[in-house]
Design a protein around this motif. Structure first.
Motif, PDB file in Angstrom:
ATOM      1  N   ASN A 224      43.902  30.544  73.344  1.00  0.00           N
ATOM      2  CA  ASN A 224      43.798  30.963  74.747  1.00  0.00           C
ATOM      3  C   ASN A 224      42.481  30.445  75.319  1.00  0.00           C
ATOM      4  OD1 ASN A 224      43.757  32.218  77.216  1.00  0.00           O
ATOM      5  ND2 ASN A 224      43.969  34.299  76.424  1.00  0.00           N
ATOM      6  N   ILE A 225      42.582  29.441  76.193  1.00  0.00           N
ATOM      7  CA  ILE A 225      41.371  28.848  76.778  1.00  0.00           C
ATOM      8  C   ILE A 225      41.201  29.245  78.248  1.00  0.00           C
ATOM      9  CG2 ILE A 225      41.418  26.923  75.150  1.00  0.00           C
ATOM     10  CD1 ILE A 225      42.362  25.152  77.544  1.00  0.00           C
ATOM     11  N   THR A 226      41.904  30.280  78.695  1.00  0.00           N
ATOM     12  CA  THR A 226      41.798  30.739  80.077  1.00  0.00           C
ATOM     13  C   THR A 226      40.335  30.942  80.460  1.00  0.00           C
ATOM     14  OG1 THR A 226      43.929  31.857  79.890  1.00  0.00           O
ATOM     15  CG2 THR A 226      42.466  32.559  81.692  1.00  0.00           C
ATOM     16  N   ASP A 227      39.922  30.296  81.564  1.00  0.00           N
ATOM     17  CA  ASP A 227      38.510  30.343  81.965  1.00  0.00           C
ATOM     18  C   ASP A 227      38.403  29.604  83.298  1.00  0.00           C
ATOM     19  OD1 ASP A 227      35.665  30.571  81.816  1.00  0.00           O
ATOM     20  OD2 ASP A 227      35.739  30.305  79.635  1.00  0.00           O
ATOM     21  N   GLU A 228      37.174  29.388  83.759  1.00  0.00           N
ATOM     22  CA  GLU A 228      37.014  28.491  84.914  1.00  0.00           C
ATOM     23  C   GLU A 228      37.260  27.062  84.422  1.00  0.00           C
ATOM     24  OE1 GLU A 228      34.412  26.259  85.395  1.00  0.00           O
ATOM     25  OE2 GLU A 228      33.193  26.804  83.663  1.00  0.00           O
ATOM     26  N   LEU A 229      37.586  26.165  85.334  1.00  0.00           N
ATOM     27  CA  LEU A 229      38.159  24.876  84.962  1.00  0.00           C
ATOM     28  C   LEU A 229      37.277  24.044  84.049  1.00  0.00           C
ATOM     29  CD1 LEU A 229      40.331  22.763  85.082  1.00  0.00           C
ATOM     30  CD2 LEU A 229      39.433  22.021  87.296  1.00  0.00           C
ATOM     31  N   ASP A 230      35.984  23.913  84.350  1.00  0.00           N
ATOM     32  CA  ASP A 230      35.122  23.095  83.502  1.00  0.00           C
ATOM     33  C   ASP A 230      35.082  23.656  82.081  1.00  0.00           C
ATOM     34  OD1 ASP A 230      34.535  21.306  85.491  1.00  0.00           O
ATOM     35  OD2 ASP A 230      32.644  22.248  86.070  1.00  0.00           O
ATOM     36  N   ALA A 231      35.053  24.980  81.970  1.00  0.00           N
ATOM     37  CA  ALA A 231      35.056  25.590  80.645  1.00  0.00           C
ATOM     38  C   ALA A 231      36.378  25.332  79.933  1.00  0.00           C
ATOM     39  CB  ALA A 231      34.791  27.089  80.758  1.00  0.00           C
ATOM     40  N   MET A 232      37.485  25.377  80.653  1.00  0.00           N
ATOM     41  CA  MET A 232      38.780  25.115  80.020  1.00  0.00           C
ATOM     42  C   MET A 232      38.841  23.702  79.463  1.00  0.00           C
ATOM     43  SD  MET A 232      41.917  27.104  81.826  1.00  0.00           S
ATOM     44  CE  MET A 232      41.909  26.263  83.393  1.00  0.00           C
ATOM     45  N   ARG A 233      38.285  22.757  80.186  1.00  0.00           N
ATOM     46  CA  ARG A 233      38.276  21.383  79.676  1.00  0.00           C
ATOM     47  C   ARG A 233      37.434  21.284  78.409  1.00  0.00           C
ATOM     48  NH1 ARG A 233      38.066  18.109  85.435  1.00  0.00           N
ATOM     49  NH2 ARG A 233      36.302  19.490  85.818  1.00  0.00           N
ATOM     50  N   ARG A 234      36.297  21.965  78.405  1.00  0.00           N
ATOM     51  CA  ARG A 234      35.464  21.961  77.187  1.00  0.00           C
ATOM     52  C   ARG A 234      36.197  22.632  76.030  1.00  0.00           C
ATOM     53  NH1 ARG A 234      31.474  23.530  80.976  1.00  0.00           N
ATOM     54  NH2 ARG A 234      31.541  25.682  80.205  1.00  0.00           N
ATOM     55  N   HIS A 235      36.860  23.736  76.314  1.00  0.00           N
ATOM     56  CA  HIS A 235      37.600  24.443  75.260  1.00  0.00           C
ATOM     57  C   HIS A 235      38.724  23.559  74.711  1.00  0.00           C
ATOM     58  CE1 HIS A 235      35.301  27.832  76.449  1.00  0.00           C
ATOM     59  NE2 HIS A 235      36.118  28.348  77.345  1.00  0.00           N
ATOM     60  N   ALA A 236      39.446  22.865  75.588  1.00  0.00           N
ATOM     61  CA  ALA A 236      40.527  21.988  75.128  1.00  0.00           C
ATOM     62  C   ALA A 236      39.972  20.873  74.243  1.00  0.00           C
ATOM     63  CB  ALA A 236      41.278  21.404  76.321  1.00  0.00           C
ATOM     64  N   ASP A 237      38.832  20.318  74.616  1.00  0.00           N
ATOM     65  CA  ASP A 237      38.206  19.274  73.797  1.00  0.00           C
ATOM     66  C   ASP A 237      37.812  19.829  72.427  1.00  0.00           C
ATOM     67  OD1 ASP A 237      38.490  17.528  75.906  1.00  0.00           O
ATOM     68  OD2 ASP A 237      36.399  17.673  76.572  1.00  0.00           O
ATOM     69  N   LEU A 238      37.315  21.055  72.403  1.00  0.00           N
ATOM     70  CA  LEU A 238      36.948  21.689  71.126  1.00  0.00           C
ATOM     71  C   LEU A 238      38.171  21.812  70.231  1.00  0.00           C
ATOM     72  CD1 LEU A 238      34.907  23.369  69.365  1.00  0.00           C
ATOM     73  CD2 LEU A 238      35.745  25.382  70.615  1.00  0.00           C
ATOM     74  N   VAL A 239      39.278  22.288  70.784  1.00  0.00           N
ATOM     75  CA  VAL A 239      40.512  22.426  70.002  1.00  0.00           C
ATOM     76  C   VAL A 239      40.951  21.065  69.474  1.00  0.00           C
ATOM     77  CG1 VAL A 239      42.960  23.042  70.135  1.00  0.00           C
ATOM     78  CG2 VAL A 239      41.242  24.516  71.229  1.00  0.00           C
ATOM     79  N   ALA A 240      40.919  20.038  70.319  1.00  0.00           N
ATOM     80  CA  ALA A 240      41.339  18.698  69.893  1.00  0.00           C
ATOM     81  C   ALA A 240      40.440  18.154  68.788  1.00  0.00           C
ATOM     82  CB  ALA A 240      41.345  17.755  71.094  1.00  0.00           C
ATOM     83  N   ARG A 241      39.131  18.378  68.904  1.00  0.00           N
ATOM     84  CA  ARG A 241      38.190  17.870  67.886  1.00  0.00           C
ATOM     85  C   ARG A 241      38.479  18.448  66.517  1.00  0.00           C
ATOM     86  NH1 ARG A 241      34.186  18.628  71.752  1.00  0.00           N
ATOM     87  NH2 ARG A 241      33.419  20.496  70.684  1.00  0.00           N
ATOM     88  N   HIS A 242      38.961  19.664  66.487  1.00  0.00           N
ATOM     89  CA  HIS A 242      39.225  20.315  65.208  1.00  0.00           C
ATOM     90  C   HIS A 242      40.681  20.171  64.764  1.00  0.00           C
ATOM     91  CE1 HIS A 242      35.313  22.183  64.420  1.00  0.00           C
ATOM     92  NE2 HIS A 242      35.187  22.209  65.737  1.00  0.00           N
TER      93      HIS A 242
END
Length: 420
Positions: A224-242
């Protein structure tokens, strides 16, 4: 001229055709009086058109109050109708928030109506191509999981919130070992202080990779990466990196434009959670029905959408769940390969699987059980086994009671959950 069609339920004491014309004018080139510059040429190019008005009957008591109607002294009766209006694509362009504003917007505030509900939105094929398709959709989700020919069986991290990253990773490892296909965070657990994504994602993905090394099967985890948009993009990148394959977002609280931007940013599957949709849908004469809602959010490019479940803990009727599931599995426009996977949830267990399969008319669905897996009296592995047992019984035309005689996991589920 390409046009987008929207269907509405309206209730009003005024002539139905007049109210429909007001709706069309309000949401296109007109207002309550004709203004300078509103030429015949402009109207021909940009005015919305009322396609049909189908009267549905009348009621003596209005569904909603209106100071406008009180001021005009229109006592009723209050007539109901289904209204279809076509809006020129040229008024909107490729602009998802403006599309939503056009087909809904101020219509909910019109003084002439005591009820208005957006029922459906249909887009023409060429207009559909302006928006993203699901990045993974049904085929990509199945390929990622290696699951074909049956529903995807999933669960939700429980307790909903409050667990530490280490405890969540341990639970995920246990669920992977038990044979689950899909795991998701609860909608209220996004980036809490007790289990921030920065700590949670690495530990959970390490557990998933270890399980894959042992079993050869990769479990999909929707963080669940629900957040403000810039944070969601960072969270999605974190998930992809791992090495993650899926993220989840609460659609209503992020909004159409954020979801569209997130889709453009990440190739990960986006699991669309509809929490809060009841505020739009539960009143029969106000808000938005699911066919319209899912059309708008599918244009943002999501891959999965929640449809609730039959016989569960929420308010949806079987007919509403069926309509929602089949809408997700149908193309938004003729020739468009853009079906999304309906996600059944809310109080689901082995005994409700058949109703989900019948509602969808397909095995292309996610069937998610929180307590239905985690609370099985013989443990999560038996909870998952009971779902496979139920699917095998359904596929062979065997009753659950007969199937349970030779399937202990299903028998225990029927005994335990069937009492509730």
């Amino acid at each position: 001229m390409e046009r987008i069609t929207a269907d509405y339920l309206i209730e009003t004491p005024f002539p139905l055709a007049d109210v429909a014309a007001t709706m069309a004018g309000e949401q296109s080139s007109g207002t309550f009086v004709r203004v300078a510059g509103e030429t015949d040429e402009l109207r021909a190019r940009s005015a919305a058109e009322v396609l049909r008005v189908e009267e549905l009957g009348e009621v003596e008591t209005p569904s909603l109050g209106s100071a406008y109607i009180a001021r005009k002294g229109a006592p009723g009766p209050f007539r109901r109708a289904r209204v279809s209006i076509a809006f020129p694509v040229g008024n909107i362009g490729k602009n998802l928030p403006t599309l939503a504003s056009t087909v809904s917007g101020n219509l909910f505030d019109l003084g002439e109506v005591t009820g208005l509900k957006l029922l459906n939105v249909e887009v023409p094929p060429e207009y559909r191509t302006r928006y993203p398709l699901p990045a993974q959709g049904i085929d990509g989700t199945r390929a990622s999981l290696g699951v074909q020919g049956r529903p995807i069986f999933g669960t939700i991290i429980k307790p909903n919130v409050g667990m530490t990253p280490e405890a969540i990773a341990t639970l995920v490892a246990d669920l992977c070992a038990a044979g689950v296909d899909f795991i998701k965070d609860d909608e209220i657990c996004a980036n809490p202080d007790v289990a921030p994504l920065s700590a949670r994602v690495p530990l959970v993905m390490e557990a998933i990779k270890r399980a894959e090394d042992r079993s050869g099967r990769r479990v999909m985890m929707a963080f669940n990466i629900t957040d403000e948009l810039d944070a969601m993009r960072r969270h999605a990148d974190l998930v992809a990196r791992h090495g993650g394959t899926c993220v989840m977002a609460s659609l209503n609280w992020c909004g159409l434009s954020a979801m569209e931007t997130l889709r453009a940013h990440t190739p990960l599957a986006i699991h669309g959670h509809r929490n809060g949709f009841g505020a739009m849908s539960r009143h029969s004469a106000l808000g938005m029905a699911f066919p319209a809602y899912q059309a708008l959010y599918r244009l943002s490019g999501v891959d999965h959408m929640h449809v609730h479940g039959i016989g569960g803990k929420f308010v949806d009727s079987p007919e509403e769940v069926t309509e929602a599931a089949r809408a997700c599995l149908s193309p938004l426009a003729e020739g468009s390969d853009d079906a999304v996977m309906p996600a059944f949830s809310s109080g689901q267990w082995a005994g409700t699987l058949a109703s989900a399969l019948e509602a969808a008319g397909s095995s292309d669905l996610m069937f998610m059980c929180g307590g239905g897996i985690l609370a099985h009296p013989d443990g999560p592995a038996s909870g998952i086994a009971s779902l496979h047992d139920a699917y095998e019984a359904f596929s062979s035309g065997e009753s659950l009671a007969d199937a349970a005689r030779k399937r202990p996991a299903l028998a225990a589920a029927l005994e335990f959950f069937g009492r509730r």
